[in-house]
Enzyme design. Sequence first.
Site, PDB file in Angstrom:
ATOM      1  N   ASP A  45       0.842  -1.194   0.000  1.00  0.00           N
ATOM      2  CA  ASP A  45       0.000   0.000   0.000  1.00  0.00           C
ATOM      3  C   ASP A  45       0.878   1.245   0.000  1.00  0.00           C
ATOM      4  O   ASP A  45       1.578   1.527   0.972  1.00  0.00           O
ATOM      5  CB  ASP A  45      -0.912   0.004   1.232  1.00  0.00           C
ATOM      6  CG  ASP A  45      -1.866   1.193   1.228  1.00  0.00           C
ATOM      7  OD1 ASP A  45      -2.868   1.143   0.493  1.00  0.00           O
ATOM      8  OD2 ASP A  45      -1.585   2.178   1.943  1.00  0.00           O
ATOM      9  N   TYR A  50       3.331  10.081   0.409  1.00  0.00           N
ATOM     10  CA  TYR A  50       4.341   9.485   1.285  1.00  0.00           C
ATOM     11  C   TYR A  50       5.757   9.822   0.810  1.00  0.00           C
ATOM     12  O   TYR A  50       6.713   9.642   1.558  1.00  0.00           O
ATOM     13  CB  TYR A  50       4.179   7.961   1.364  1.00  0.00           C
ATOM     14  CG  TYR A  50       2.849   7.474   1.867  1.00  0.00           C
ATOM     15  CD1 TYR A  50       1.949   8.323   2.522  1.00  0.00           C
ATOM     16  CD2 TYR A  50       2.465   6.146   1.690  1.00  0.00           C
ATOM     17  CE1 TYR A  50       0.723   7.857   2.973  1.00  0.00           C
ATOM     18  CE2 TYR A  50       1.243   5.668   2.148  1.00  0.00           C
ATOM     19  CZ  TYR A  50       0.375   6.533   2.781  1.00  0.00           C
ATOM     20  OH  TYR A  50      -0.850   6.063   3.220  1.00  0.00           O
ATOM     21  N   LYS A  75      -2.354   6.200  -4.287  1.00  0.00           N
ATOM     22  CA  LYS A  75      -3.444   7.138  -4.029  1.00  0.00           C
ATOM     23  C   LYS A  75      -3.126   8.503  -4.623  1.00  0.00           C
ATOM     24  O   LYS A  75      -1.967   8.942  -4.586  1.00  0.00           O
ATOM     25  CB  LYS A  75      -3.668   7.291  -2.519  1.00  0.00           C
ATOM     26  CG  LYS A  75      -3.734   5.971  -1.749  1.00  0.00           C
ATOM     27  CD  LYS A  75      -3.805   6.196  -0.253  1.00  0.00           C
ATOM     28  CE  LYS A  75      -3.612   4.893   0.504  1.00  0.00           C
ATOM     29  NZ  LYS A  75      -2.195   4.489   0.599  1.00  0.00           N
ATOM     30  N   HIS A 108      -7.203   9.750  -2.040  1.00  0.00           N
ATOM     31  CA  HIS A 108      -6.621   9.641  -0.696  1.00  0.00           C
ATOM     32  C   HIS A 108      -7.532  10.230   0.390  1.00  0.00           C
ATOM     33  O   HIS A 108      -7.699   9.631   1.451  1.00  0.00           O
ATOM     34  CB  HIS A 108      -5.253  10.330  -0.674  1.00  0.00           C
ATOM     35  CG  HIS A 108      -4.346   9.799   0.384  1.00  0.00           C
ATOM     36  ND1 HIS A 108      -2.986   9.769   0.242  1.00  0.00           N
ATOM     37  CD2 HIS A 108      -4.597   9.274   1.604  1.00  0.00           C
ATOM     38  CE1 HIS A 108      -2.441   9.252   1.338  1.00  0.00           C
ATOM     39  NE2 HIS A 108      -3.402   8.948   2.171  1.00  0.00           N
TER      40      HIS A 108
END
Length: 280
Positions: A45, A50, A75, A108
Site C-alpha cells: 500500500d 508518502y 493514491k 486519498h
Amino acid sequence: MKEYFKLNNNINIPAIGFGTWQTPDGQTAINAIKTAIDAGYKHIDAAAIYKNEKGVGLGIKEANIDRKDLFVTSKVWNEQRGYENTLKAFDNTINDLQLDYLDLYLIHWPAAAHQFENWKQLNNDTWSAMEKLYKDGKIKALGVSNFMEHHLTPLLQHATIKPTVNQIEYHPGYMQQDCVQFCNDNNIQVEGWSPLGRGDVFDNEVLKQLAHKYNKTVAQLSIRWAIQNNVIPLPKSVTPNRIIENFEVSDFNISESDMALINKIDTIANSGLRPDSVSF
C-alpha cells in the site's frame, strides 16, 4: 486464514497489506519492501504523498516476485484532485514506482464542504479520471480512502463504476462502525490504515490479556482481529522482525466471545484525523 477478499469487480485482494506511510525513501524503503515480500506479503500500500514511491518501486523491482503475483495500491493526493490533475498524478506515480499498471488506485481524502463549496464536483471529476484509467487498463480496481457515508453517497450517485474499496482508520478502540456498515451494505471492501492505532492499543489490558491467552503479541492480535472482522489491515514497519511478526497471524483464530470483547473496547488510540476537519 482467509488469504484473499473478493472485490465487487471480482478481483482478488490479499487479506493483509504492507503499509508504507512514514517509511523514508531510498534504501530504507527498498529494504522494507524486500523484507515484506520475502516474509510473504503480496499486497503493498503506497501513496504519492508518502514521497517514497521511488524507493518502494525499487524494492519491488529487486524483490524475488513476479509482478502478477503482487497487488500494488497507490493514491491521488488532495492537491491533485480534478480530472486532468488526477491523470497527471497517476503518470507520476507509475513512473516513480516503475510499474506498467496499478492493482488499485484510491482518492486519498475526499474533498469536503469545510474547504470547498464545489466538493462534490471535485470528487466526481477525480473519480471520472480514475474511471478512464480503469477503462484504459491502467488500474485493475479503483476506490477511495477516508470517505464517510455523506461523501460516498453523492459519489455513488455519480459513478458509472462503483468504488471497490474504502480505506479508513480502523483498529481496536476505533472501528468507525457506521462507515463500515455503509460500505458492507454497498459491497465496498473496507481496508484499515493504522491497524495498531497509537500507543494506547499496546497498553490496553483487554488486548494484553487476550494476546497472552493466544500466545501472540498485541500487534498480531489486532491484525488478526481486523481480518476476522472482514477488514484488510495495513500494518507498517521498517524493522525486519516486526515486519515478519505482523504477517504471522494465520495460525490462530480469535473466538467469537473474544472478538466481542475487543469490539467493545472504548475509543482509544485514534489519530484525530477527520475528513470534515483536516486542513490539508
